[in-house]
Design a protein around this motif. Structure first.
Motif, PDB file in Angstrom:
ATOM      1  N   LEU A 122       0.959  -1.142  -0.060  1.00  0.00           N
ATOM      2  CA  LEU A 122       0.068   0.032  -0.009  1.00  0.00           C
ATOM      3  C   LEU A 122       1.121   1.171  -0.136  1.00  0.00           C
ATOM      4  CD1 LEU A 122      -2.984   1.104   0.285  1.00  0.00           C
ATOM      5  CD2 LEU A 122      -2.443   1.107   2.495  1.00  0.00           C
ATOM      6  N   ALA A 123       0.493   2.155  -0.966  1.00  0.00           N
ATOM      7  CA  ALA A 123       1.450   3.363  -0.949  1.00  0.00           C
ATOM      8  C   ALA A 123       1.264   4.254  -0.030  1.00  0.00           C
ATOM      9  CB  ALA A 123       1.232   3.877  -2.486  1.00  0.00           C
ATOM     10  N   CYS A 124       2.083   5.218   0.425  1.00  0.00           N
ATOM     11  CA  CYS A 124       1.774   6.529   1.192  1.00  0.00           C
ATOM     12  C   CYS A 124       1.285   5.969   2.413  1.00  0.00           C
ATOM     13  CB  CYS A 124       0.887   7.384   0.300  1.00  0.00           C
ATOM     14  SG  CYS A 124       1.610   7.976  -1.288  1.00  0.00           S
ATOM     15  N   VAL A 125       1.717   5.144   3.066  1.00  0.00           N
ATOM     16  CA  VAL A 125       1.297   4.418   4.372  1.00  0.00           C
ATOM     17  C   VAL A 125       1.467   5.729   5.591  1.00  0.00           C
ATOM     18  CG1 VAL A 125       1.622   3.011   6.310  1.00  0.00           C
ATOM     19  CG2 VAL A 125       1.574   2.083   3.820  1.00  0.00           C
ATOM     20  N   GLY A 126       2.559   6.346   5.500  1.00  0.00           N
ATOM     21  CA  GLY A 126       2.548   7.355   6.486  1.00  0.00           C
ATOM     22  C   GLY A 126       1.840   8.546   6.554  1.00  0.00           C
ATOM     23  N   SER A 127       1.506   9.069   5.284  1.00  0.00           N
ATOM     24  CA  SER A 127       0.776  10.340   5.036  1.00  0.00           C
ATOM     25  C   SER A 127      -0.728   9.816   4.889  1.00  0.00           C
ATOM     26  CB  SER A 127       0.989  10.679   3.675  1.00  0.00           C
ATOM     27  OG  SER A 127       0.829   9.872   2.637  1.00  0.00           O
ATOM     28  N   ARG A 128      -1.121   8.518   4.493  1.00  0.00           N
ATOM     29  CA  ARG A 128      -2.654   8.037   4.590  1.00  0.00           C
ATOM     30  C   ARG A 128      -3.010   7.949   6.023  1.00  0.00           C
ATOM     31  NH1 ARG A 128      -4.608   5.705  -0.113  1.00  0.00           N
ATOM     32  NH2 ARG A 128      -3.174   5.531  -1.807  1.00  0.00           N
ATOM     33  N   LEU A 129      -1.927   7.358   6.837  1.00  0.00           N
ATOM     34  CA  LEU A 129      -2.390   7.549   8.369  1.00  0.00           C
ATOM     35  C   LEU A 129      -2.469   8.647   8.902  1.00  0.00           C
ATOM     36  CD1 LEU A 129       0.019   4.722   9.532  1.00  0.00           C
ATOM     37  CD2 LEU A 129      -2.422   4.484   9.619  1.00  0.00           C
ATOM     38  N   PRO A 203      -6.265   9.772 -11.160  1.00  0.00           N
ATOM     39  CA  PRO A 203      -6.772   8.790 -10.371  1.00  0.00           C
ATOM     40  C   PRO A 203      -5.775   7.703 -10.706  1.00  0.00           C
ATOM     41  CG  PRO A 203      -8.141   9.479 -12.299  1.00  0.00           C
ATOM     42  CD  PRO A 203      -7.300  10.205 -12.378  1.00  0.00           C
ATOM     43  N   HIS A 204      -5.798   6.781  -9.726  1.00  0.00           N
ATOM     44  CA  HIS A 204      -5.191   5.644  -9.751  1.00  0.00           C
ATOM     45  C   HIS A 204      -5.419   4.554  -8.717  1.00  0.00           C
ATOM     46  CE1 HIS A 204      -2.486   8.072  -7.328  1.00  0.00           C
ATOM     47  NE2 HIS A 204      -2.173   7.111  -6.731  1.00  0.00           N
ATOM     48  N   GLY A 205      -5.447   3.257  -9.070  1.00  0.00           N
ATOM     49  CA  GLY A 205      -5.444   1.945  -7.996  1.00  0.00           C
ATOM     50  C   GLY A 205      -4.587   1.002  -8.375  1.00  0.00           C
ATOM     51  N   ARG A 206      -4.615   0.018  -7.422  1.00  0.00           N
ATOM     52  CA  ARG A 206      -4.210  -1.274  -7.459  1.00  0.00           C
ATOM     53  C   ARG A 206      -5.246  -2.411  -7.238  1.00  0.00           C
ATOM     54  NH1 ARG A 206       1.683  -0.307  -4.152  1.00  0.00           N
ATOM     55  NH2 ARG A 206       2.528   1.338  -5.216  1.00  0.00           N
ATOM     56  N   TRP A 207      -5.171  -3.263  -8.175  1.00  0.00           N
ATOM     57  CA  TRP A 207      -6.192  -4.429  -8.175  1.00  0.00           C
ATOM     58  C   TRP A 207      -5.528  -5.594  -8.285  1.00  0.00           C
ATOM     59  CZ3 TRP A 207      -6.852   0.002 -10.563  1.00  0.00           C
ATOM     60  CH2 TRP A 207      -7.899   0.820 -10.447  1.00  0.00           C
ATOM     61  N   ARG A 208      -5.919  -6.687  -7.151  1.00  0.00           N
ATOM     62  CA  ARG A 208      -5.424  -8.188  -7.109  1.00  0.00           C
ATOM     63  C   ARG A 208      -6.296  -9.018  -7.943  1.00  0.00           C
ATOM     64  NH1 ARG A 208      -5.389  -9.647  -2.267  1.00  0.00           N
ATOM     65  NH2 ARG A 208      -7.101 -11.360  -2.432  1.00  0.00           N
ATOM     66  N   GLU A 311      -6.970  -3.475  -3.933  1.00  0.00           N
ATOM     67  CA  GLU A 311      -6.216  -3.158  -2.524  1.00  0.00           C
ATOM     68  C   GLU A 311      -6.169  -1.533  -2.484  1.00  0.00           C
ATOM     69  OE1 GLU A 311      -2.793  -5.499  -2.989  1.00  0.00           O
ATOM     70  OE2 GLU A 311      -3.868  -7.249  -2.361  1.00  0.00           O
ATOM     71  N   SER A 312      -6.178  -0.739  -3.322  1.00  0.00           N
ATOM     72  CA  SER A 312      -6.153   0.482  -3.142  1.00  0.00           C
ATOM     73  C   SER A 312      -6.628   1.376  -4.205  1.00  0.00           C
ATOM     74  CB  SER A 312      -4.685   1.002  -2.696  1.00  0.00           C
ATOM     75  OG  SER A 312      -3.799   0.719  -4.006  1.00  0.00           O
ATOM     76  N   PHE A 313      -7.084   2.508  -3.948  1.00  0.00           N
ATOM     77  CA  PHE A 313      -7.548   3.544  -4.800  1.00  0.00           C
ATOM     78  C   PHE A 313      -7.532   4.957  -4.518  1.00  0.00           C
ATOM     79  CE2 PHE A 313     -10.740   6.349  -6.731  1.00  0.00           C
ATOM     80  CZ  PHE A 313     -10.431   6.075  -8.038  1.00  0.00           C
ATOM     81  N   THR A 314      -6.920   5.796  -5.251  1.00  0.00           N
ATOM     82  CA  THR A 314      -6.836   7.254  -5.015  1.00  0.00           C
ATOM     83  C   THR A 314      -7.438   7.975  -6.265  1.00  0.00           C
ATOM     84  OG1 THR A 314      -4.840   6.913  -4.015  1.00  0.00           O
ATOM     85  CG2 THR A 314      -5.246   9.445  -4.442  1.00  0.00           C
TER      86      THR A 314
END
Length: 403
Positions: A122-129, A203-208, A311-314
């Motif tokens: 998961l990208a940007c964990v520190g700023s997302r938190l 806009p971008h995201g990750r899919w499994r 798994e993630s989306f922005t």
């Protein structure tokens, strides 16, 4: 600074960087940041989410001007993605002190943790938190490829995972956040400009994608009797390229996991991760929907079960227009560049500035990348362009934070 940081986390064979979150290389990067802060008389601080801060002035006073980026990397990444922004932030402060600039507002340099998401996916964990985009519960469920959870990794590195979570009080004290980054593309190289301003993040995201079949012997099982999940996976990879091209988007299967992962075994499970981005939400939706439809059709044809997990989306991030326009005004005021029109460009890459944009006025500066290559050891930027980025960042900080 650049010479000191350059060897940290560098693989001798690939010459790429493996500065993954909560590892020894990450600890070395953090130690470097703290040394840079303290050598300049800045107040060093580690926040509840493991992000590093170096303060000049009272952090509690409010309306602070903050700059910085990240120091972690993708697997075998380049030297510039992230670190250029942090190094340039310290260099810009040095430049402002050389000019004799006096700060009228609190000022800080930051290093956000785990921006790339290379270890936990998961990208940007520190700023997302910090921004409340990732809950403590969800963060505690993050696991790396070896089964190590984020809390376990943090504890082993000497940090308290029980403290992580939203930090609205900190964000409320920030008046503007400026992130400098090497451009991940060739727009500036094509326009002939050393520095540009970001307009938005796509806009971008990750899919499994999980393709489940049946393990069997590679040498004794007839082709007609096989339920091989590798076949629909491979066809889906090609479909992703085709559908992205039709929609004017980008789509990449860049990570794969195979079980049982034997040379002489038909796989029982093929798991592939899709990264997709587009200039607009409609194009992104069309691309991912078409890829999913193709995957299901190919899986049905081979007797394979397929499941899709986002798994993630922005969503699209429009940087603060007033702040963006102020950057353009400041950068056009210099005596050596009266009326300079600084190029404004969008980007398909995610950044901490994009995560913070929902809570804080944010803007970005890009430094020319002559090859456009990023997330690779071949990533580069010329020294003259890097110095131009430092001067541009110093000009912006002086205009926003100094008397």
């Amino acid at each position: 600074m650049w010479r000191d940081l350059l060897p940290v986390g560098r693989d001798e064979d690939t010459r790429g960087y493996r500065r993954h979150a909560w590892t020894g290389a990450d600890a070395d990067c953090r130690a470097w940041f703290r040394d840079q802060a303290e050598s300049r008389g800045l107040t060093y601080e580690l926040d509840r989410n493991g992000n590093q801060w170096a303060w000049l002035g009272d952090p509690l006073a409010g309306d602070a001007v903050v700059t910085g980026s990240h120091l972690d990397s993708v697997p075998d990444g380049g030297a510039f993605d992230g670190p250029l922004g942090v190094v340039s932030s310290f260099a810009a402060l040095d430049e402002l002190r050389h000019r004799g600039a006096e700060f009228a507002k609190p000022f800080a340099i930051t290093n956000f943790g785990d921006e790339e998401g290379a270890r936990f996916g998961l990208a940007c964990v520190g700023s997302r938190l910090t921004g409340g985009h990732l809950t403590r519960e969800a963060a505690h469920r993050l696991t790396d490829a070896d089964g190590v959870t984020l809390p376990q990794a943090m504890e082993r590195a000497g940090y308290d995972p029980g403290a992580i979570g939203p930090d609205p009080e900190r964000l409320a004290r920030i008046g503007a956040f400026i992130e400098l980054h090497v451009e991940q593309g060739r727009a500036l190289d094509l326009s002939g400009d050393a520095v540009g301003i970001a307009s938005s993040i796509w806009p971008h995201g990750r899919w499994r994608f999980d393709f489940a079949g049946e393990a069997n012997h590679a040498g004794t099982t007839r082709l007609a009797d096989r339920r091989d999940p590798m076949l629909p996976y491979a066809e889906t990879v090609l479909a992703a390229r085709r559908e992205a091209r039709l929609a004017g988007a980008v789509a990449t299967f860049g990570k794969i996991s195979v079980e049982p992962n034997g040379v002489n075994a038909i796989p029982s499970l093929v798991r592939g991760w899709l990264d997709s981005r587009a200039a607009g939400q409609d194009a992104l939706d069309r691309t991912v929907t078409a890829i999913e439809r193709a995957a299901r059709e190919y899986a049905d044809a081979h007797g394979i079960d397929v499941t899709l997990t986002r798994e993630s989306f922005t969503p699209v991030v429009e940087f603060d227009h007033a702040l963006r326009d102020e950057l353009a005004r400041i950068l056009g005021l210099g005596a050596d560049r009266p009326g300079l029109a600084v190029p404004v460009l969008g980007t398909g890459a995610g950044h901490d500035a994009g995560i913070l944009a929902s809570a804080v006025p944010t803007a970005m500066l890009f430094v020319r990348n002559p090859t456009g290559v990023s997330h690779s050891p071949a990533e580069t930027a010329a020294e003259d362009d890097c110095l131009a980025g430092v001067r541009a960042l110093a000009d912006v900080l002086e205009g926003l934070a100094c008397k």
